[in-house]
Design a protein around this motif. Structure first.
Motif, PDB file in Angstrom:
ATOM      1  N   ILE A  85       0.841  -1.199   0.000  1.00 44.59           N
ATOM      2  CA  ILE A  85       0.000   0.000   0.000  1.00 44.59           C
ATOM      3  C   ILE A  85       0.877   1.251   0.000  1.00 44.59           C
ATOM      4  O   ILE A  85       0.610   2.205  -0.728  1.00 44.59           O
ATOM      5  N   PHE A  86       1.960   1.242   0.791  1.00 42.05           N
ATOM      6  CA  PHE A  86       2.843   2.404   0.854  1.00 42.05           C
ATOM      7  C   PHE A  86       3.440   2.716  -0.519  1.00 42.05           C
ATOM      8  O   PHE A  86       3.644   3.879  -0.864  1.00 42.05           O
ATOM      9  N   PRO A 106       3.990  10.414  -0.320  1.00 40.63           N
ATOM     10  CA  PRO A 106       4.113  10.777   1.094  1.00 40.63           C
ATOM     11  C   PRO A 106       3.632  12.205   1.338  1.00 40.63           C
ATOM     12  O   PRO A 106       3.834  13.088   0.509  1.00 40.63           O
ATOM     13  N   VAL A 107       2.960  12.415   2.470  1.00 44.13           N
ATOM     14  CA  VAL A 107       2.526  13.752   2.893  1.00 44.13           C
ATOM     15  C   VAL A 107       2.910  13.924   4.362  1.00 44.13           C
ATOM     16  O   VAL A 107       2.942  12.952   5.122  1.00 44.13           O
ATOM     17  N   GLY A 108       3.190  15.153   4.736  1.00 43.62           N
ATOM     18  CA  GLY A 108       3.541  15.456   6.116  1.00 43.62           C
ATOM     19  C   GLY A 108       2.355  15.264   7.040  1.00 43.62           C
ATOM     20  O   GLY A 108       1.196  15.363   6.624  1.00 43.62           O
ATOM     21  N   LYS A 109       2.643  15.004   8.289  1.00 45.58           N
ATOM     22  CA  LYS A 109       1.595  14.783   9.293  1.00 45.58           C
ATOM     23  C   LYS A 109       0.622  15.960   9.346  1.00 45.58           C
ATOM     24  O   LYS A 109      -0.583  15.773   9.485  1.00 45.58           O
ATOM     25  N   GLU A 110       1.154  17.159   9.209  1.00 47.85           N
ATOM     26  CA  GLU A 110       0.306  18.359   9.272  1.00 47.85           C
ATOM     27  C   GLU A 110      -0.521  18.556   7.995  1.00 47.85           C
ATOM     28  O   GLU A 110      -1.432  19.374   7.975  1.00 47.85           O
ATOM     29  N   LYS A 113      -5.232  14.604   5.259  1.00 41.74           N
ATOM     30  CA  LYS A 113      -6.647  14.881   5.013  1.00 41.74           C
ATOM     31  C   LYS A 113      -7.433  13.592   5.219  1.00 41.74           C
ATOM     32  O   LYS A 113      -6.873  12.496   5.169  1.00 41.74           O
ATOM     33  N   GLU A 114      -8.746  13.734   5.404  1.00 44.48           N
ATOM     34  CA  GLU A 114      -9.616  12.560   5.522  1.00 44.48           C
ATOM     35  C   GLU A 114      -9.330  11.587   4.396  1.00 44.48           C
ATOM     36  O   GLU A 114      -9.263  11.981   3.235  1.00 44.48           O
ATOM     37  N   GLY A 115      -9.164  10.322   4.748  1.00 43.49           N
ATOM     38  CA  GLY A 115      -8.952   9.294   3.743  1.00 43.49           C
ATOM     39  C   GLY A 115      -7.495   9.022   3.422  1.00 43.49           C
ATOM     40  O   GLY A 115      -7.189   8.037   2.756  1.00 43.49           O
ATOM     41  N   ASP A 116      -6.582   9.888   3.877  1.00 42.34           N
ATOM     42  CA  ASP A 116      -5.158   9.604   3.676  1.00 42.34           C
ATOM     43  C   ASP A 116      -4.765   8.397   4.517  1.00 42.34           C
ATOM     44  O   ASP A 116      -5.424   8.070   5.512  1.00 42.34           O
ATOM     45  N   LEU A 117      -3.695   7.768   4.122  1.00 45.70           N
ATOM     46  CA  LEU A 117      -3.207   6.590   4.837  1.00 45.70           C
ATOM     47  C   LEU A 117      -2.071   6.995   5.776  1.00 45.70           C
ATOM     48  O   LEU A 117      -1.314   7.920   5.466  1.00 45.70           O
ATOM     49  N   VAL A 118      -1.982   6.322   6.905  1.00 41.92           N
ATOM     50  CA  VAL A 118      -0.895   6.559   7.847  1.00 41.92           C
ATOM     51  C   VAL A 118      -0.170   5.239   8.075  1.00 41.92           C
ATOM     52  O   VAL A 118      -0.798   4.187   8.206  1.00 41.92           O
ATOM     53  N   LEU A 171      -1.800   7.678  -5.027  1.00 43.97           N
ATOM     54  CA  LEU A 171      -1.424   8.235  -6.328  1.00 43.97           C
ATOM     55  C   LEU A 171      -2.638   8.275  -7.244  1.00 43.97           C
ATOM     56  O   LEU A 171      -3.523   7.442  -7.159  1.00 43.97           O
ATOM     57  N   ALA A 172      -2.669   9.236  -8.145  1.00 38.72           N
ATOM     58  CA  ALA A 172      -3.819   9.433  -9.034  1.00 38.72           C
ATOM     59  C   ALA A 172      -4.105   8.219  -9.913  1.00 38.72           C
ATOM     60  O   ALA A 172      -5.242   7.951 -10.254  1.00 38.72           O
ATOM     61  N   GLU A 173      -3.062   7.456 -10.267  1.00 33.38           N
ATOM     62  CA  GLU A 173      -3.288   6.343 -11.196  1.00 33.38           C
ATOM     63  C   GLU A 173      -3.664   5.026 -10.511  1.00 33.38           C
ATOM     64  O   GLU A 173      -3.586   3.968 -11.097  1.00 33.38           O
TER      65      GLU A 173
END
Length: 182
Positions: A106-107, A112-116, A119-124, A175-177
């Protein structure tokens, strides 16, 4: 679903009674918009997440329906599910998107996005007692994420909890694809 339907029906009944007895100005709001608003209020209260006008009610309904499902390594049903199975089911049902079948796969499908920036639905993603990613959850807002815990099953946790802070690796946005389910 039954809990939400009952809560919505009860609230609509109360609003209807109030409108008949108190001359509440009528609005041109459709029942679906009212239902969404009530659902957002309901989930905001039970999950402690302030839902905005753009919040995904389907996401919160899915999480709520799965809360308490026992953990089972390799599981992907309400009889037992693991973290990646939960993320897979959520993305399939809520976003109509197929994702990998384990946290490392999945990763590889995310930016990757910063913790700050989550958004809703992002994976951690987490690295628990390992150099490799071992756990995945879905961010639901206000510093909280939904996941299948090996000790408590499907639950909502705080990213700021010392345990999760210690093992937090990265957040990611699909990712968009990414392939869509048909």
């Amino acid at each position: 679903m039954k809990k939400l339907s009952l809560a919505i029906a009860l609230t609509l009944s109360i609003l209807s009674t109030q409108a008949q007895t108190k001359s509440i100005p009528s609005t041109q709001v459709t029942e679906t918009e009212e239902d969404k608003g009530l659902a957002k209020d309901y989930f905001s209260q039970i999950m402690g997440v302030a839902m905005s006008a753009t919040s995904n009610v389907k996401l919160f309904q899915f999480v709520y329906d799965w809360i308490g499902t026992p953990y089972h390594l390799g599981g992907d049903t309400k009889r037992g599910i693991d973290c990646s199975g939960f993320a897979y089911q959520l993305y399939s049902k809520v976003f109509n998107t197929a994702i990998g079948n384990n946290s490392r796969n999945i990763f590889s499908m995310v930016n990757p996005v910063g913790k700050e920036e989550l958004k809703e639905g992002d994976l951690v993603f987490f690295k628990i007692h390992s150099r490799a990613i071992t756990h995945v959850g879905v961010y639901i807002g206000n510093g909280k994420f939904a996941h299948a815990s090996s000790s408590k099953g499907v639950m909502v946790s705080y990213l700021a909890d010392p345990y999760w802070t210690r093992y937090y690796y990265k957040g990611g946005r699909l990712l968009a694809e990414a392939p869509q389910n048909n």
